[in-house]
Design a protein around this motif. Structure first.
Motif: not given
Ligand code: SF4
Length: 385
Positions: A45-60
């Motif tokens: 999925t990487g390489g997508v033309e987006l700039v990220f300013d959050t990562i959320y590791i959820g679940g589960g």
């Protein structure tokens, strides 16, 4: 384009809570193969033309993963996606699954925000909810997260639990506020069809709380948290106000930057089984089963299950729905500009009806739900459809 959010779903829990309708399984033996599949999904999925300013590791329950694994997940995410420095990186943890050393370790991997599934400090409520943790586990998780040096901590709490009283809810709020977390999510218990609790309810195995009492608990939440320095910014979400140098109170930076994306049409990519992604006007989602997810990625395919392209009309309904959830409401000018219609004319009758009943407040620039309206959010939002 707005900065994007990256969501990573860890689909494992030690035990299924009977009210939960999030996807997770208790067979943790699949963990190593799942983690390989997740790495593949990130790389594909990487390489997508987006700039990220959050990562959320959820679940589960992401906190059943050890520090090394969380570190590896973040490392691959950072290699695969363009993540801004200073990104908000949240990890969901559950009491009873963490130690102080583990939390210190998570912090060293770059996690900047911890969201703790406290749910309640009352043993009766924890037992009704089928949680694995005790009150003292909840206290310890909070103390350890603070001791580990996290400066951005959120708690999830639940009210409307059968057997719960207004006093016991107030006890939970008081105890939570004593810890001064930066963020509080106060959810009303729902009995989702297909969950064990939903089935028990339909079979009359317990008596849900009366609507009036649930309404009073919601009102108590708003009053108590507002007096104790928390600003409500979404129906269930509150951020602790902090004093700026100018002396103004501002809770902006304590809001969950990641969750705000879901309410404001910002792009987000979801990874892991059942995760959803949104790139306006498209929404797409992954398959749900861990085994299927692993098989798809092992065969070199993305584990996509479905997608939909939202029409302008559907986006408009979504804008109403998302706007009403937030205390800032629907911004009328922005709405009119985005959709090329007049919000006021389009929803004239609904607005007038809801205003008369005291469910919404309408000004030339905003349409917001009153606290009374928030309690009936689902039926009110449906009136705009
Ligand atoms: S720990 Fe959270 S995700 Fe897991 S079953 Fe319970 S409520 Fe659901």
């Amino acid at each position: 384009m707005m900065n994007a959010g990256l969501y990573i779903h860890i689909p494992f829990c030690l035990k299924k809570c009977p009210y939960c309708d999030f996807y997770s399984i208790t067979d943790v033996s699949l963990q190593p193969v799942f983690l390989n599949a997740l790495s593949s999904e990130m790389r594909m999925t990487g390489g997508v033309e987006l700039v990220f300013d959050t990562i959320y590791i959820g679940g589960g329950t992401p906190s059943i993963l050890d520090v090394r694994t969380i570190g590896q997940i973040l490392e691959i995410a950072i290699q695969s996606f363009e993540i801004l420095s200073g990104a908000e990186i949240t990890l969901e943890i559950n009491p009873g699954t963490v130690t102080l050393e583990q939390l210190e370790g998570y912090r060293s991997t770059g996690v900047s925000r911890i969201n703790i599934g406290v749910q309640s400090f009352d043993p009766h409520n924890l037992s009704f909810l089928g949680r694995i943790h005790s009150r003292s586990d909840a206290d310890l998780a909070v103390k350890w997260a603070q001791k580990a040096g996290f400066e951005n901590i959120g708690f999830d709490l639940i009210h409307g639990i059968p057997g719960q009283t207004k006093e016991s809810w107030l006890f939970d709020l008081r105890r939570a506020v004593e810890y001064e977390p930066e963020h509080l999510s106060c959810y009303m218990l729902t009995f989702e069809p297909g969950t064990p609790l939903g089935r028990d309810r339909s079979m009359g195995r317990f008596k849900p709380l009366a609507d009036d009492l649930v309404g009073e608990m919601f009102k108590t939440t708003l009053d108590y948290l507002s007096v104790h320095g928390y600003d409500q910014y979404e129906i269930s979400n509150f951020a602790r106000a902090y004093s700026t140098q100018a002396g103004n109170n501002c809770s902006e930076d304590n809001r969950s930057r990641h969750n705000m994306k879901h309410w404001s049409f910002a792009p987000y990519i979801g990874l892991g089984p059942s995760a959803h992604s949104f790139l306006e006007p498209q929404r797409y989602w992954n398959c749900t089963g861990v085994k299927k997810y692993i098989q798809e990625l092992a065969s070199g395919r993305l584990p996509l299950e479905g997608n939909e392209w939202l029409s302008l009309e559907q986006l408009m309904i979504e804008a109403v729905y998302l706007g009403l959830r937030q205390t800032r409401g629907i911004m009328i000018d922005a709405f009119d500009k985005k959709f090329g219609v007049s919000f006021e004319l389009k929803f004239k009758e609904v607005i007038s009806d809801l205003e008369k009943k005291g469910f919404i407040e309408y000004s030339p620039n905003r349409c917001t739900l009153t606290p009374k309206g928030m309690l009936l959010f689902d039926s009110i939002a449906a009136m705009f459809i």
